[in-house]
Design a protein around this motif. Sequence first.
Motif, PDB file in Angstrom:
ATOM      1  N   UNK A  26      42.396   1.566  84.462  1.00  0.00           N
ATOM      2  CA  UNK A  26      42.002   2.971  84.492  1.00  0.00           C
ATOM      3  C   UNK A  26      42.546   3.628  85.754  1.00  0.00           C
ATOM      4  N   UNK A  27      43.079   4.836  85.569  1.00  0.00           N
ATOM      5  CA  UNK A  27      43.675   5.589  86.671  1.00  0.00           C
ATOM      6  C   UNK A  27      43.042   6.970  86.768  1.00  0.00           C
ATOM      7  N   UNK A  28      43.022   7.503  87.986  1.00  0.00           N
ATOM      8  CA  UNK A  28      42.559   8.861  88.250  1.00  0.00           C
ATOM      9  C   UNK A  28      43.689   9.579  88.992  1.00  0.00           C
ATOM     10  N   UNK A  29      44.269  10.597  88.336  1.00  0.00           N
ATOM     11  CA  UNK A  29      45.379  11.340  88.922  1.00  0.00           C
ATOM     12  C   UNK A  29      44.871  12.619  89.576  1.00  0.00           C
ATOM     13  N   UNK A  30      45.290  12.820  90.830  1.00  0.00           N
ATOM     14  CA  UNK A  30      45.000  14.065  91.546  1.00  0.00           C
ATOM     15  C   UNK A  30      46.309  14.613  92.089  1.00  0.00           C
ATOM     16  N   UNK A  31      46.299  15.901  92.423  1.00  0.00           N
ATOM     17  CA  UNK A  31      47.495  16.565  92.962  1.00  0.00           C
ATOM     18  C   UNK A  31      47.080  17.293  94.228  1.00  0.00           C
ATOM     19  N   UNK A  32      47.808  17.048  95.320  1.00  0.00           N
ATOM     20  CA  UNK A  32      47.533  17.721  96.581  1.00  0.00           C
ATOM     21  C   UNK A  32      48.605  18.769  96.843  1.00  0.00           C
ATOM     22  N   UNK A  35      46.854  24.290  98.825  1.00  0.00           N
ATOM     23  CA  UNK A  35      45.544  24.847  98.482  1.00  0.00           C
ATOM     24  C   UNK A  35      44.450  23.773  98.458  1.00  0.00           C
ATOM     25  N   UNK A  36      44.843  22.485  98.493  1.00  0.00           N
ATOM     26  CA  UNK A  36      43.864  21.405  98.469  1.00  0.00           C
ATOM     27  C   UNK A  36      44.203  20.360  97.419  1.00  0.00           C
ATOM     28  N   UNK A  37      43.239  19.500  97.138  1.00  0.00           N
ATOM     29  CA  UNK A  37      43.420  18.428  96.163  1.00  0.00           C
ATOM     30  C   UNK A  37      42.560  18.711  94.936  1.00  0.00           C
ATOM     31  N   UNK A  38      43.167  18.522  93.756  1.00  0.00           N
ATOM     32  CA  UNK A  38      42.446  18.766  92.504  1.00  0.00           C
ATOM     33  C   UNK A  38      42.811  17.705  91.480  1.00  0.00           C
ATOM     34  N   UNK A  39      41.892  17.479  90.540  1.00  0.00           N
ATOM     35  CA  UNK A  39      42.157  16.561  89.431  1.00  0.00           C
ATOM     36  C   UNK A  39      43.306  17.100  88.597  1.00  0.00           C
ATOM     37  N   UNK A  40      44.134  16.193  88.066  1.00  0.00           N
ATOM     38  CA  UNK A  40      45.212  16.589  87.157  1.00  0.00           C
ATOM     39  C   UNK A  40      44.696  16.500  85.718  1.00  0.00           C
ATOM     40  N   UNK A  41      43.861  17.466  85.365  1.00  0.00           N
ATOM     41  CA  UNK A  41      43.241  17.501  84.049  1.00  0.00           C
ATOM     42  C   UNK A  41      44.275  17.755  82.956  1.00  0.00           C
ATOM     43  N   UNK A  58      47.301  11.458  77.460  1.00  0.00           N
ATOM     44  CA  UNK A  58      46.884  12.587  78.300  1.00  0.00           C
ATOM     45  C   UNK A  58      45.646  12.201  79.088  1.00  0.00           C
ATOM     46  N   UNK A  59      45.561  12.726  80.308  1.00  0.00           N
ATOM     47  CA  UNK A  59      44.367  12.516  81.111  1.00  0.00           C
ATOM     48  C   UNK A  59      43.228  13.352  80.534  1.00  0.00           C
ATOM     49  N   UNK A  60      42.011  12.998  80.893  1.00  0.00           N
ATOM     50  CA  UNK A  60      40.859  13.772  80.450  1.00  0.00           C
ATOM     51  C   UNK A  60      40.637  14.952  81.395  1.00  0.00           C
ATOM     52  N   UNK A  61      39.520  15.642  81.251  1.00  0.00           N
ATOM     53  CA  UNK A  61      39.280  16.838  82.070  1.00  0.00           C
ATOM     54  C   UNK A  61      39.066  16.517  83.548  1.00  0.00           C
ATOM     55  N   UNK A  62      38.902  15.225  83.877  1.00  0.00           N
ATOM     56  CA  UNK A  62      38.755  14.814  85.272  1.00  0.00           C
ATOM     57  C   UNK A  62      40.023  14.150  85.815  1.00  0.00           C
ATOM     58  N   UNK A  63      41.096  14.133  85.034  1.00  0.00           N
ATOM     59  CA  UNK A  63      42.344  13.522  85.473  1.00  0.00           C
ATOM     60  C   UNK A  63      42.385  12.016  85.296  1.00  0.00           C
ATOM     61  N   UNK A  64      41.499  11.474  84.465  1.00  0.00           N
ATOM     62  CA  UNK A  64      41.437  10.022  84.258  1.00  0.00           C
ATOM     63  C   UNK A  64      42.141   9.635  82.960  1.00  0.00           C
ATOM     64  N   UNK A  65      42.675   8.416  82.965  1.00  0.00           N
ATOM     65  CA  UNK A  65      43.335   7.888  81.772  1.00  0.00           C
ATOM     66  C   UNK A  65      43.267   6.367  81.808  1.00  0.00           C
ATOM     67  N   UNK A 100      45.488   7.778  92.074  1.00  0.00           N
ATOM     68  CA  UNK A 100      46.901   8.111  92.220  1.00  0.00           C
ATOM     69  C   UNK A 100      46.974   9.569  92.627  1.00  0.00           C
ATOM     70  N   UNK A 101      47.409   9.807  93.868  1.00  0.00           N
ATOM     71  CA  UNK A 101      47.516  11.182  94.360  1.00  0.00           C
ATOM     72  C   UNK A 101      48.986  11.594  94.403  1.00  0.00           C
ATOM     73  N   UNK A 102      49.289  12.699  93.747  1.00  0.00           N
ATOM     74  CA  UNK A 102      50.642  13.262  93.740  1.00  0.00           C
ATOM     75  C   UNK A 102      50.688  14.324  94.824  1.00  0.00           C
ATOM     76  N   UNK A 103      51.649  14.203  95.741  1.00  0.00           N
ATOM     77  CA  UNK A 103      51.754  15.190  96.836  1.00  0.00           C
ATOM     78  C   UNK A 103      52.969  16.041  96.652  1.00  0.00           C
TER      79      UNK A 103
END
Length: 103
Positions: A26-32, A35-41, A58-65, A100-103
Amino acid sequence: MTMNMKKYFWPALVLLGAVNLVQADQFHFTRTTSAGTADMAYAAVKIVAGKKTLFEGKTDKYGRITIGLPNGEYEAAIARGDDKNKAKLIIDGKKELKEVNIK
């Protein structure tokens, strides 16, 4: 296929599919951004090896897959709208949520 084999075919297939999901990572994708860091929903995630697609979802509404692939290192393409990125994913069968944070 005998009648007895047919009786157990679909339940066995469903059970094998369920076991595969239990072993999936299981992964959680965020993007920084500035403006800050947010889930990649609802981001599209695709893993390709050569010309063969190994995973697409596709990730869910929280950026998880959840990704069920054999253990190894993979490069994933992550896209949400015009925002297209790549990330290295390590599949190791461990049960913790991998950030997993995408910058």
